[in-house]
Scaffold this active site. Structure first.
Site, PDB file in Angstrom:
ATOM      1  N   THR A   7       0.918  -1.379  -0.103  1.00 34.04           N
ATOM      2  CA  THR A   7      -0.185   0.010  -0.099  1.00 34.04           C
ATOM      3  C   THR A   7       0.710   1.218  -0.039  1.00 34.04           C
ATOM      4  OG1 THR A   7      -1.766  -1.107   1.100  1.00 34.04           O
ATOM      5  CG2 THR A   7      -1.711   1.389   1.165  1.00 34.04           C
ATOM      6  N   PHE A  13       1.237   5.343   0.722  1.00 36.44           N
ATOM      7  CA  PHE A  13       0.514   6.295   1.483  1.00 36.44           C
ATOM      8  C   PHE A  13       1.160   7.622   1.107  1.00 36.44           C
ATOM      9  CE2 PHE A  13      -1.518   3.642   4.913  1.00 36.44           C
ATOM     10  CZ  PHE A  13      -0.962   2.576   4.488  1.00 36.44           C
TER      11      PHE A  13
END
Ligand code: PEP
Ligand code: MN
Length: 636
Positions: free
Chosen positions: A533, A535
């Protein structure tokens, strides 16, 4: 022995326990863990453990089975993080120490310091007292060398480390350096260990030429028993029958040591191999094997070096190695430790005045232990506080209102795709800008209340993404369990803890298990291991510079809308193309309240911030609205 204290122990009760132990001749150390607080009692004395166990506030007493006590993992479950100046070693970081084998001259150390700092080293090394095999070889510049090392460290804002070879030098060295280095030849020089330990300062303890891991840890124990808890272990190769390399790098020592001790362990591929071409591959092997950092020798004229020239990397080789380490770090769930950014004095003062504590608070969405908190810790040190928020919007509000100085929000997952909510929020919050990017590998775990086994599980709770990403495991191992969507992964763990569920499991990251004192039943249950992921780090405009001033800016995120006519989007992209900007991502989003009209989000590479500044007027001319969401350093 380890004295495990009850959660509700009063300060008086704790003092009583301490006093009884001290009266009986023990050295007592208090260790606060995520779960419980313990007292470690070590020394030559003996006492019947039952005498302590019956004291008010004591939960239980456990003996330490290893000969090393303070250094042992049995005493302290959490990793120790060693602070060397502003640099931290341990935990999820990879700290790189670099510099020449020896300080040779003012010019030499300044030149090399600048080079290694620029490439990303965070601690400067350089020997001033050199323990050489031959008494006729260069022995180091002594105190003059210490002065020069300090000067270079100050000039380039790096803490410095150097080897101590004699107890009589300790006092004078203290004034010049940030971390002592105990060399391989002196690992069992116990008088030296005691003298250095007494300073309470950080110590880099090399493994002895023929030392077993237990002997090495006993040397660490000497340092700790003498007064420092700031010990970094360094594997630097051991003597074997093999002659092809200077020593034999014992990579397997890294995971072994990590099981036995809470102290961070790094590796020195320079002394391990003794041959320049082998240093970088072995540095990468150490990082891949879980080392918390590496120490490398670098010299700009190794052919003229007064010691260890053949194993010193050229600065360009070191730079390449740093890039490879950056790329490798996320694979092992770590981030390369960066230098604290230079904070322009005026901005710092303003923030401290206006926000007080908020200048040390970072907001994220989710509960404690969430993947977003992992992302926060990749970027910010443990000293910064976190503010868990319920919704993404709350993260933006916390940053906009000044409750937190920075926020960290997910923007894209390699399996789940874009997190559109955060693009929308970025567009709406005009005063908020993107200042950084960080990537976290998502490793899912099956987490339960202690004692629950796989056959007990009837229900599995997690964020819908978590459930989806572990489908193969669930189909195979828990085909009949009900899959229950929850608003966040870490939230599912704390919920199971709260209700004391004996028939349910949650899917979440390991920090959520640690934070809640839950058990990990199965590790790494995601279907696809390449699960990352990305960010964004967000801040208010006025704090952006503080985050970015030292970083190399190579990415921009912009949003715009265009007229509803043929080729209008193409014209904008054409401007990027004509100016050599490589577009990395393009998203379209419906504009709120304007059915079938869209705004676009573009992320593009930059070689310099000016690349973007130069074309903004052109982009504005060809769009109906245009805004730079931020410029930042791309995550690897
Ligand atoms: C050094 O770091 O320069 C050094 C002498 O290392 P070791 O003690 O590992 O040989
Ligand atoms: Mn050396």
């Amino acid at each position: 022995m380890i004295i495990i204290l009850k959660q509700g122990i009063t300060p008086e009760e704790k003092n009583n326990v301490r006093s009884v132990l001290k009266e009986n001749g023990f050295i007592v150390k208090e260790i606060k863990g995520e779960q419980d607080t313990v007292l470690g009692a070590v020394g030559t004395s003996r006492i019947d453990p039952r005498m302590i166990e019956i004291m008010p506030g004591v939960s239980s007493v456990v003996p330490i089975s290893k000969p090393y006590k303070l250094a042992s993992r049995e005493l302290k479950k959490d990793d120790t993080i060693v602070s060397v100046g502003k640099v931290k070693i341990g935990g999820n970081r990879i700290a790189v120490i670099a510099g020449p084998c020896a300080v040779e001259s003012c010019d030499q150390i300044l030149r090399i310091a600048e080079k290694v700092r620029e490439a990303g080293a965070v601690i400067l090394r350089g020997g001033a007292y050199k323990p050489r095999t031959s008494p006729y070889s260069f022995q180091g510049l002594g105190e003059e060398g210490l002065k020069l090392l300090r000067k270079a460290g100050d000039e380039f804002e790096m803490p410095v480390t150097t080897e101590v070879v004699s107890p009589r030098d300790v006092e004078v060295m203290k004034g010049y350096i940030d971390m002592f280095q105990i060399g391989a030849r002196n690992m069992q020089n116990f008088e030296l260990l005691k003298e250095v330990g007494k300073t309470g300062m950080p110590v880099l303890l090399k493994r002895g030429l023929s030392a077993t891991i237990e002997e090495w840890l006993m040397a660490a124990e000497y340092l700790m028993a003498s007064g420092t808890d700031q010990v970094v272990l360094c594997e630097r190769g051991i003597r074997t029958y093999e002659k092809a390399t200077r020593n034999t790098l014992d990579c397997s020592a890294i995971p072994v040591v990590q099981k036995l001790t809470h102290l961070p362990v790094i590796g020195d591929p320079s002394h391990a191999t003794g041959i320049r071409d082998m240093v970088s591959p072995m540095a990468l092997a150490l990082v891949a094997g879980g080392a918390s950092g590496i120490m490398v020798e670098v010299h700009d004229h190794p052919e003229l070096a007064l010691s260890d020239g053949p194993q010193s990397l050229y600065p360009e080789q070191f730079e390449r190695l740093m890039r490879d380490i950056e790329a490798l770090a996320p694979v092992v769930g770590k981030a390369v430790e960066k230098m604290p950014r230079l904070v322009p004095a005026t901005i710092k003062d303003k923030t401290a005045e206006n926000d007080g504590d908020a200048s040390h608070t970072i907001a994220f969405q989710g509960e404690r232990g969430a993947f977003s908190e992992l992302a926060v810790r990749r970027v910010f040190s443990e000293d910064e506080k976190v503010l868990p928020c319920k919704e993404f919007k709350d993260v933006f509000d916390a940053v906009a209102s000044g409750k937190a100085i920075y926020g960290v929000v997910p923007i894209e997952n390699t399996l789940g795709g874009t997190v559109f909510d955060n693009y929308d929020l970025l567009k709406m919050e005009e005063n908020i800008t993107v200042v950084g990017e960080v990537q976290v590998r998502i490793i899912h775990n099956l987490i339960v209340n202690p004692g629950v086994s796989l056959s007990d599980i009837k229900k599995v709770y997690s964020h819908p993404q978590g459930l989806a990403q572990c489908r193969e495991f669930l189909d195979r191992e828990l085909p009949d369990a009900e899959r229950i969507p929850f608003f966040d992964t870490a939230g599912a763990v704390s919920y199971l803890k709260e209700i004391g569920a004996k028939d349910a499991a949650a899917i979440a990251g390991s920090p959520a298990a640690v934070y809640n004192g839950m058990e990990i039943l199965k590790q790494g249950i995601e279907t696809n291991v390449r699960n990352y992921t990305r960010f964004f780090v967000i801040s208010r405009e006025e704090n952006a510079l503080m985050f970015k001033s030292r970083a190399h800016i190579n990415r921009a995120a912009v949003t715009f809308s265009v007229q509803d006519r043929p080729g209008s989007l193409f014209q904008v992209l054409d401007i990027l193309q004509k100016h050599g900007l490589n577009m990395k991502k393009l998203e379209s989003r419906p504009i709120l309240g304007k059915p079938w009209e869209y705004s676009f989000f573009v992320e593009t590479e930059l070689s310099d911030e000016k690349d973007l500044e130069n074309i903004i007027p052109m982009l504005k001319e060809n769009t109906t609205s245009f805004r730079v969401l931020g410029t930042y350093t791309a995550a690897h």
